[in-house]
Scaffold this active site. Structure first.
Site, short mmCIF file in Angstrom:
data_model
loop_
_atom_site.label_atom_id
_atom_site.label_comp_id
_atom_site.label_asym_id
_atom_site.label_seq_id
_atom_site.Cartn_x
_atom_site.Cartn_y
_atom_site.Cartn_z
N GLN A 1 65.63 30.71 100.30
CA GLN A 1 64.13 30.48 99.70
C GLN A 1 64.10 29.00 99.55
O GLN A 1 64.52 28.54 98.48
CB GLN A 1 64.14 31.42 98.53
CG GLN A 1 62.57 31.41 98.04
CD GLN A 1 62.29 32.35 96.84
OE1 GLN A 1 63.05 33.12 96.70
NE2 GLN A 1 61.13 32.29 96.24
N PHE A 2 63.50 28.18 100.60
CA PHE A 2 63.27 26.89 100.52
C PHE A 2 62.21 26.76 99.20
O PHE A 2 62.43 25.63 98.72
CB PHE A 2 62.87 26.29 101.62
CG PHE A 2 61.51 26.46 102.12
CD1 PHE A 2 60.36 25.59 101.45
CD2 PHE A 2 61.01 27.85 102.65
CE1 PHE A 2 58.93 25.69 101.62
CE2 PHE A 2 59.68 27.70 102.99
CZ PHE A 2 58.68 26.79 102.23
N THR A 3 61.60 27.56 98.75
CA THR A 3 60.40 27.14 97.68
C THR A 3 61.09 26.95 96.49
O THR A 3 60.52 26.39 95.50
CB THR A 3 59.49 28.18 97.76
OG1 THR A 3 60.06 29.64 97.46
CG2 THR A 3 58.63 28.34 99.02
#
Length: 149
Positions: free
Chosen positions: A78-80
């Site tokens: 999850q790059f966010t």
């Protein structure tokens, strides 16, 4: 490297209406890889998560790890988690690692979980995923490998 760790009764991840990973009792880990992260960060976080004492013992105290209780891990990239919301209304993701580097370190992280003897399910890197989490407790922790050294 950042992780959101949630103790769960169960969790699953679906891609294109197909369940690609699911677990029962254990942990769901949302993992973000940042600029400059290394294999040391991935190994450190995986080992730390495997040994976190966040499950109840017989006295109801948080004294047992996911390994101790025979739980599983669902690991989802999850790059966010590297979204910076300090300026404006649209998050900046410039601190997130580029996809190629992030994929490699995500795989190192997952492999380290497996090497620690844990049944590990995953999502699909860089795909739109629907994640179902039935949080238990709730117990949710934030970990950052850069704050550890």
């Amino acid at each position: 490297m950042r992780a959101v760790v949630q103790r769960v009764q169960r969790g699953s991840v679906t891609v294109n209406n197909e369940v690609v990973g699911k677990i029962g009792h254990g942990l769901v880990v949302l993992l973000g890889v940042g600029q400059g992260d290394t294999t040391d960060d991935a190994r450190y976080l995986a080992d730390k998560i495997c040994q976190l004492r966040i499950f109840d013992d017989q006295q109801g105290k948080l004294n047992l790890s996911v390994q101790d209780v025979g739980g599983s891990i669902l690991a989802i990239s999850q790059f966010t988690l590297y979204g910076d919301c300090r300026k404006g209304r649209r998050p900046s993701y410039s601190d997130a690692a580029p996809p190629e580097a992030a994929r490699e370190l995500y795989q190192v992280f997952v492999q380290r979980l497996v090497c620690n003897g844990l049944t590990t399910a995953t999502g699909v890197f860089q795909e739109h995923m629907v994640v179902e989490i039935i949080n238990d407790g709730p117990v949710t922790l934030l970990l950052d490998s850069r704050k550890a050294f």
